[in-house]
Design an enzyme around this catalytic site. Sequence first.
Site, mmCIF file in Angstrom:
data_model
loop_
_atom_site.group_PDB
_atom_site.id
_atom_site.type_symbol
_atom_site.label_atom_id
_atom_site.label_comp_id
_atom_site.label_asym_id
_atom_site.label_seq_id
_atom_site.Cartn_x
_atom_site.Cartn_y
_atom_site.Cartn_z
ATOM 1 N N TYR A 91 2.860 9.636 0.152
ATOM 2 C CA TYR A 91 3.796 9.037 1.117
ATOM 3 C C TYR A 91 5.247 9.174 0.667
ATOM 4 C CZ TYR A 91 -0.429 6.392 2.521
ATOM 5 O OH TYR A 91 -1.693 6.003 2.894
ATOM 6 N N HIS A 97 -7.556 9.387 -2.660
ATOM 7 C CA HIS A 97 -7.001 9.334 -1.304
ATOM 8 C C HIS A 97 -7.928 9.997 -0.273
ATOM 9 C CE1 HIS A 97 -2.849 9.175 0.870
ATOM 10 N NE2 HIS A 97 -3.824 8.939 1.712
ATOM 11 N N LYS A 155 -2.457 5.837 -4.557
ATOM 12 C CA LYS A 155 -3.581 6.764 -4.342
ATOM 13 C C LYS A 155 -3.352 8.117 -4.990
ATOM 14 C CE LYS A 155 -3.914 4.554 0.162
ATOM 15 N NZ LYS A 155 -2.523 4.383 0.577
ATOM 16 N N ASP A 192 0.854 -1.188 0.000
ATOM 17 C CA ASP A 192 0.000 0.000 0.000
ATOM 18 C C ASP A 192 0.891 1.240 0.000
ATOM 19 O OD1 ASP A 192 -2.792 1.174 0.429
ATOM 20 O OD2 ASP A 192 -1.617 2.162 1.996
HETATM 21 N N1 LIG Z 1 -5.705 5.971 3.160
HETATM 22 C C1 LIG Z 1 -5.253 6.747 4.140
HETATM 23 O O1 LIG Z 1 -5.656 7.922 4.276
HETATM 24 C C2 LIG Z 1 -4.241 6.183 5.097
HETATM 25 C C3 LIG Z 1 -3.965 6.853 6.299
HETATM 26 C C4 LIG Z 1 -3.029 6.288 7.178
HETATM 27 C C5 LIG Z 1 -2.391 5.094 6.836
HETATM 28 N N2 LIG Z 1 -2.648 4.485 5.645
HETATM 29 C C6 LIG Z 1 -1.953 3.226 5.238
HETATM 30 O O2 LIG Z 1 -2.096 2.278 6.290
HETATM 31 C C7 LIG Z 1 -0.817 1.807 6.674
HETATM 32 C C8 LIG Z 1 -0.839 1.366 8.120
HETATM 33 O O3 LIG Z 1 -1.310 2.391 8.977
HETATM 34 P P1 LIG Z 1 -0.377 3.181 10.014
HETATM 35 O O4 LIG Z 1 1.020 3.131 9.536
HETATM 36 O O5 LIG Z 1 -1.017 4.496 10.249
HETATM 37 O O6 LIG Z 1 -0.536 2.384 11.384
HETATM 38 P P2 LIG Z 1 -0.487 0.880 11.931
HETATM 39 O O7 LIG Z 1 -0.170 -0.089 10.852
HETATM 40 O O8 LIG Z 1 -1.704 0.706 12.752
HETATM 41 O O9 LIG Z 1 0.728 0.964 12.957
HETATM 42 C C9 LIG Z 1 2.052 1.140 12.546
HETATM 43 C C10 LIG Z 1 2.919 1.298 13.788
HETATM 44 O O10 LIG Z 1 2.813 0.122 14.618
HETATM 45 C C11 LIG Z 1 4.088 -0.496 14.796
HETATM 46 N N3 LIG Z 1 3.845 -1.948 14.714
HETATM 47 C C12 LIG Z 1 3.525 -2.684 13.633
HETATM 48 N N4 LIG Z 1 3.335 -3.974 13.963
HETATM 49 C C13 LIG Z 1 3.528 -4.057 15.291
HETATM 50 C C14 LIG Z 1 3.454 -5.123 16.227
HETATM 51 N N5 LIG Z 1 3.160 -6.349 15.837
HETATM 52 N N6 LIG Z 1 3.720 -4.846 17.537
HETATM 53 C C15 LIG Z 1 4.025 -3.592 17.941
HETATM 54 N N7 LIG Z 1 4.111 -2.521 17.102
HETATM 55 C C16 LIG Z 1 3.852 -2.766 15.781
HETATM 56 C C17 LIG Z 1 4.959 0.025 13.668
HETATM 57 O O11 LIG Z 1 6.302 0.103 14.055
HETATM 58 P P3 LIG Z 1 7.507 -0.734 13.332
HETATM 59 O O12 LIG Z 1 7.562 -0.336 11.904
HETATM 60 O O13 LIG Z 1 8.706 -0.314 14.114
HETATM 61 O O14 LIG Z 1 7.165 -2.191 13.541
HETATM 62 C C18 LIG Z 1 4.396 1.432 13.467
HETATM 63 O O15 LIG Z 1 4.947 2.317 14.440
HETATM 64 C C19 LIG Z 1 0.104 2.994 6.363
HETATM 65 O O16 LIG Z 1 1.469 2.641 6.335
HETATM 66 C C20 LIG Z 1 -0.455 3.418 5.014
HETATM 67 O O17 LIG Z 1 0.029 2.567 3.995
HETATM 68 C C21 LIG Z 1 -3.590 4.990 4.792
#
Ligand SMILES: NC(=O)c1ccc[n+]([C@@H]2O[C@H](COP(=O)([O-])OP(=O)(O)OC[C@H]3O[C@@H](n4cnc5c(N)ncnc54)[C@H](OP(=O)(O)O)[C@@H]3O)[C@@H](O)[C@H]2O)c1
Length: 320
Positions: A56, A119, A86, A51
Amino acid sequence: MAINVPWVTLRGCDKPMPVIGLGTSSYPPADHATTKAAILEAIKLGYRHFDTAFAYGSERAVGAAIAEALRLGLVASRHELFVTTKLWATFADPGQIVAACKMSLQNLGLEYVDMYLIHLPVRLTEQIRAVPVAAEVVKSLDVEGAWGAMEECKKLGLTRGIGVSNFSSKMIEHLVAIATIPPALNQVEMNTGWQQKQLRDTCEAKGVHVTAYSPLGANNTKWGDARILRSQLLAAIAQAKGRTPAQVGLRWIYEQKVSMVVKSFNGERMKENLGIFDWCLDGGDLEKIRLQIPQRKAVTLASIFGPHPLILELDRELTN
Ligand SMILES: NC(=O)c1ccc[n+]([C@@H]2O[C@H](COP(=O)([O-])OP(=O)(O)OC[C@H]3O[C@@H](n4cnc5c(N)ncnc54)[C@H](OP(=O)(O)O)[C@@H]3O)[C@@H](O)[C@H]2O)c1
């Protein structure tokens, strides 16, 4: 050994999608080499869905990692991978959308993406130079015009499927009513601490699949926190199941028939996040998760763009 992730069939999309994708938005933004190495590691572990987004700055690293994975023989062909990117809000004018999609393909070094998403339900008339952005830069999205251009992207073969992100129930109902090619999915913030029941019901009724972003609550980012990873309820369920709180949170999403994009650039945690397919939650656990976890949306448009009237109105709609 690589873990096999289930794939889900999407309406109007020529290819099914792995139910877990690797998020590539990192905070603070990771450099090219770090992102590329994380994606290569993820491919070795079994991730097949990535994704990304113009916004990004990770499209080039995703493309470089895919090229390297093919060169190394980690995957036999591009078709084994599912790439989502996106359309950024500054290109959301209908006349700019096909060119914006081609620009993302150029960044990725790919001939097509598997999913192209709008997006955000908003348009900006210029690039963001500072936050808050000037009020006159923020415009409402011409949904009919923008969707017509998204359909054109699909007809031109630039993408296998088209969808949206951060759309409310009302926006989904409107879009489905005017679309010729229906939106395949709506990618929204969803996790045990922001369960999105009403939006999920609307999407299901309209045949639109839901993908959860920030499935672990976006810990260590500007907008998220550790309330899911540190939830006492998830910890208790995890202990009883011999799993981790993160796995319980992700498994809960999967059991709602929702796919997810989860970000980790750490090999151990990437592997942990794939370990959700060979066990299940009990009915009692599902009920406790539904009733006992305080609900709060973390991502707001106002935190990205500033508290403009149109933005606050959209935030209100997205939070209901
Ligand atoms: N469409 C949109 O508007 C939108 C908005 C926000 C995000 N997104 C997409 O969604 C993806 C994921 O969302 P997000 O990055 O906001 O948050 P997330 O996946 O909920 O959380 C990521 C965070 O959690 C940590 N983490 C991951 N697995 C873990 C585990 N098993 N135990 C403990 N910590 C863990 C990661 O650190 P480490 O890397 O150090 O493991 C990172 O700090 C984004 O990367 C992006 O591609 C889309």
